[in-house]
Design a protein around this motif. Structure first.
Motif, PDB file in Angstrom:
ATOM      1  N   SER A  73      32.958 -41.791 -14.107  1.00  0.00           N
ATOM      2  CA  SER A  73      33.786 -42.914 -14.569  1.00  0.00           C
ATOM      3  C   SER A  73      34.725 -42.512 -15.948  1.00  0.00           C
ATOM      4  O   SER A  73      34.434 -41.687 -16.329  1.00  0.00           O
ATOM      5  CB  SER A  73      32.698 -43.949 -15.156  1.00  0.00           C
ATOM      6  OG  SER A  73      33.478 -45.026 -15.701  1.00  0.00           O
ATOM      7  N   GLN A  74      35.757 -43.307 -15.982  1.00  0.00           N
ATOM      8  CA  GLN A  74      36.525 -42.986 -17.146  1.00  0.00           C
ATOM      9  C   GLN A  74      35.788 -43.913 -18.497  1.00  0.00           C
ATOM     10  O   GLN A  74      35.431 -44.955 -18.247  1.00  0.00           O
ATOM     11  CB  GLN A  74      37.803 -43.530 -17.026  1.00  0.00           C
ATOM     12  CG  GLN A  74      38.260 -44.834 -17.033  1.00  0.00           C
ATOM     13  CD  GLN A  74      39.600 -45.233 -16.423  1.00  0.00           C
ATOM     14  OE1 GLN A  74      39.770 -44.808 -15.391  1.00  0.00           O
ATOM     15  NE2 GLN A  74      40.354 -45.757 -17.443  1.00  0.00           N
ATOM     16  N   ALA A  75      36.085 -43.172 -19.707  1.00  0.00           N
ATOM     17  CA  ALA A  75      35.059 -43.862 -20.609  1.00  0.00           C
ATOM     18  C   ALA A  75      35.749 -45.195 -21.524  1.00  0.00           C
ATOM     19  O   ALA A  75      35.258 -46.049 -21.863  1.00  0.00           O
ATOM     20  CB  ALA A  75      34.788 -42.621 -21.893  1.00  0.00           C
ATOM     21  N   GLU A 121      42.115 -43.608 -22.577  1.00  0.00           N
ATOM     22  CA  GLU A 121      41.779 -42.298 -22.618  1.00  0.00           C
ATOM     23  C   GLU A 121      42.690 -41.190 -22.902  1.00  0.00           C
ATOM     24  O   GLU A 121      43.994 -41.145 -22.564  1.00  0.00           O
ATOM     25  CB  GLU A 121      41.050 -41.787 -21.150  1.00  0.00           C
ATOM     26  CG  GLU A 121      39.888 -40.566 -21.293  1.00  0.00           C
ATOM     27  CD  GLU A 121      38.896 -41.016 -22.177  1.00  0.00           C
ATOM     28  OE1 GLU A 121      38.850 -40.650 -23.244  1.00  0.00           O
ATOM     29  OE2 GLU A 121      37.971 -41.900 -21.464  1.00  0.00           O
ATOM     30  N   ASP A 122      42.199 -40.090 -23.873  1.00  0.00           N
ATOM     31  CA  ASP A 122      43.077 -39.052 -24.179  1.00  0.00           C
ATOM     32  C   ASP A 122      43.420 -38.479 -22.928  1.00  0.00           C
ATOM     33  O   ASP A 122      42.816 -38.228 -21.975  1.00  0.00           O
ATOM     34  CB  ASP A 122      42.304 -38.037 -25.051  1.00  0.00           C
ATOM     35  CG  ASP A 122      43.114 -36.891 -25.459  1.00  0.00           C
ATOM     36  OD1 ASP A 122      43.083 -36.013 -24.955  1.00  0.00           O
ATOM     37  OD2 ASP A 122      43.800 -37.261 -26.552  1.00  0.00           O
ATOM     38  N   GLU A 123      44.704 -38.032 -22.887  1.00  0.00           N
ATOM     39  CA  GLU A 123      45.314 -37.290 -21.461  1.00  0.00           C
ATOM     40  C   GLU A 123      44.598 -35.836 -21.254  1.00  0.00           C
ATOM     41  O   GLU A 123      44.063 -35.664 -20.143  1.00  0.00           O
ATOM     42  CB  GLU A 123      46.777 -36.949 -21.766  1.00  0.00           C
ATOM     43  CG  GLU A 123      47.339 -36.195 -20.445  1.00  0.00           C
ATOM     44  CD  GLU A 123      48.858 -35.950 -20.681  1.00  0.00           C
ATOM     45  OE1 GLU A 123      49.285 -35.151 -19.865  1.00  0.00           O
ATOM     46  OE2 GLU A 123      49.535 -36.244 -21.660  1.00  0.00           O
ATOM     47  N   ARG A 148      42.548 -35.433 -17.542  1.00  0.00           N
ATOM     48  CA  ARG A 148      42.919 -34.355 -16.823  1.00  0.00           C
ATOM     49  C   ARG A 148      41.706 -33.625 -16.409  1.00  0.00           C
ATOM     50  O   ARG A 148      41.412 -33.169 -15.335  1.00  0.00           O
ATOM     51  CB  ARG A 148      43.956 -33.462 -17.294  1.00  0.00           C
ATOM     52  CG  ARG A 148      45.392 -34.045 -17.469  1.00  0.00           C
ATOM     53  CD  ARG A 148      46.338 -32.942 -17.873  1.00  0.00           C
ATOM     54  NE  ARG A 148      47.832 -33.544 -17.746  1.00  0.00           N
ATOM     55  CZ  ARG A 148      48.399 -33.699 -16.758  1.00  0.00           C
ATOM     56  NH1 ARG A 148      48.058 -33.551 -15.616  1.00  0.00           N
ATOM     57  NH2 ARG A 148      49.815 -34.327 -16.755  1.00  0.00           N
ATOM     58  N   ARG A 149      40.749 -33.572 -17.483  1.00  0.00           N
ATOM     59  CA  ARG A 149      39.375 -32.805 -17.195  1.00  0.00           C
ATOM     60  C   ARG A 149      38.544 -33.799 -16.208  1.00  0.00           C
ATOM     61  O   ARG A 149      38.004 -32.975 -15.364  1.00  0.00           O
ATOM     62  CB  ARG A 149      38.662 -32.952 -18.558  1.00  0.00           C
ATOM     63  CG  ARG A 149      37.357 -31.909 -18.499  1.00  0.00           C
ATOM     64  CD  ARG A 149      36.625 -31.988 -19.776  1.00  0.00           C
ATOM     65  NE  ARG A 149      35.584 -30.961 -19.724  1.00  0.00           N
ATOM     66  CZ  ARG A 149      34.767 -30.787 -20.728  1.00  0.00           C
ATOM     67  NH1 ARG A 149      34.828 -31.553 -22.027  1.00  0.00           N
ATOM     68  NH2 ARG A 149      33.687 -29.936 -20.568  1.00  0.00           N
TER      69      ARG A 149
END
Length: 271
Positions: free
Chosen positions: A166-168, A172-174, A178-179
Motif C-alpha cells: 500500500s502507499q502510506a 508520498e515522496d517520489e 519509485r521504491r
C-alpha cells in the motif's frame, strides 16, 4: 506485562478492550450512515474537506468515549504522523481508515483505535462497519475476529503466497513511490499473487487472519501500522522492517508476514 489501567472504572486491560470495542463500534455507525454515493470534489482542498468531514463525524462520537475510559491518556492529533511517542499512554486512532475509499463508494474502510503504553501497543480494535466485523487484539492474550481466535497462514514458501502492499500517504515522496514500484516488480517475480491497494490496516487484518501471507510498506503512519502490528504478532506472525531488522515506529519500512514466508520476503525486498 504492562501495568493495569489506572481508571477505577476499568478493572483490567481485557475490560478496557471490551469497552473500547463498544466505543469503536458505536462510532463506526456514524461513518456507515455517511456511506453511499460517490462524493464529488473538484480540487485537493475540496477533497481534504470531505475527508475531514468523515473524520469529524467519527471523532465526535469516539473521542469523548475513549477519553472517559482513559482520562490520563494523551491523543495523537495527526493520523498521518510517524515516529516514536513520548512515554505514557496514547490513543492512536484512525477515524476513517481508507477514507478515500469511503468517499468513492468503495467498501474498503474501517474505524480503528489502539492504546499505546510506553511505545508498545497494548490493545487494538479494528471495526468494519459495513460487514459488522470487529478485529481485536490484546498484548499477551491473542488476536480475534468477533471473538474467534486468529492465526497467520502456514504457507511454506513465498512462491505459493499472496502478498500485498500500500502507499502510506497521498503526497508520498517520489523516491518512496519509485521504491514501492520496484518492490512490486520484485514481488511479482517471486510471489504467487501481489495485491496493491489502500488502506494498510485491511491488508494487515488479512495477514492476521491467514488470508494473505505478507504485507509490506515503505514509510508509514502509526495509525496505519500499529493495529496490524499487534494483530499480526498476537496471531503468530512476524513483524520487522523490510530488511528483517526489528520494526519500530521510526523505521523507514515495514513487513508483516507469516513465519514460513518472512525470510523470503525480506530477501525479495532487500534486492
Amino acid at each position: 506485562m504492562p501495568a493495569a489501567p489506572r481508571n477505577p472504572a476499568v478493572t483490567s486491560d481485557a475490560d478496557l478492550l471490551a469497552q473500547t470495542e463498544t466505543a469503536v463500534r458505536t462510532a463506526g455507525a456514524a461513518l456507515r450512515d455517511r456511506f453511499g454515493d460517490v462524493v464529488p470534489y473538484g480540487s485537493f482542498d475540496e477533497l481534504m474537506r470531505a475527508l475531514a468531514a468523515n473524520d469529524d463525524a467519527v471523532l465526535d462520537v469516539l473521542r469523548p468515549r475513549l477519553t472517559d475510559l482513559r482520562p490520563d491518556a494523551r491523543w495523537v492529533e495527526e493520523e498521518l504522523d510517524g515516529g516514536a511517542l513520548p512515554d505514557g499512554e496514547w490513543w492512536v486512532v484512525d477515524p476513517a481508515e481508507g477514507n478515500v475509499n469511503h468517499l468513492h463508494g468503495l467498501s474498503d474502510w474501517a474505524v480503528t483505535a489502539t492504546l499505546v503504553r510506553d511505545n508498545q501497543p497494548v490493545l487494538t480494535v479494528v471495526h468494519l462497519p459495513l460487514t459488522g466485523e470487529t478485529y481485536t487484539a490484546l498484548a499477551g492474550a491473542g488476536a480475534h475476529l468477533d471473538g474467534r481466535p486468529l492465526r497467520v497462514s502456514r504457507t511454506p514458501e513465498l512462491g505459493l503466497g499472496i502478498v500485498a502492499t500500500s502507499q502510506a500517504r497521498p503526497d508520498e515522496d517520489e523516491k518512496v513511490v519509485r521504491r514501492i514500484g520496484a518492490s512490486i516488480t520484485e514481488m511479482l517475480v517471486d510471489a504467487l499473487v501481489v495485491r496493491t491497494s489502500v488502506p494498510a490496516t485491511l491488508h494487515l487484518v488479512n495477514v492476521a487472519a491467514g488470508r494473505i501471507d505478507a504485507f509490506w510498506q515503505f514509510a508509514g503512519a502509526r495509525a496505519d501500522l500499529l493495529p496490524g502490528v499487534l494483530l499480526v504478532t498476537e496471531a503468530g506472525g512476524r513483524v520487522s522492517d523490510a530488511e528483517g531488522r526489528p520494526w519500530t515506529p521510526e523505521s523507514e519500512s515495514f513487513l508483516a508476514a507469516a513465519p514460513g514466508v518472512h525470510a523470503a520476503a525480506v530477501a525479495t525486498l532487500s534486492r
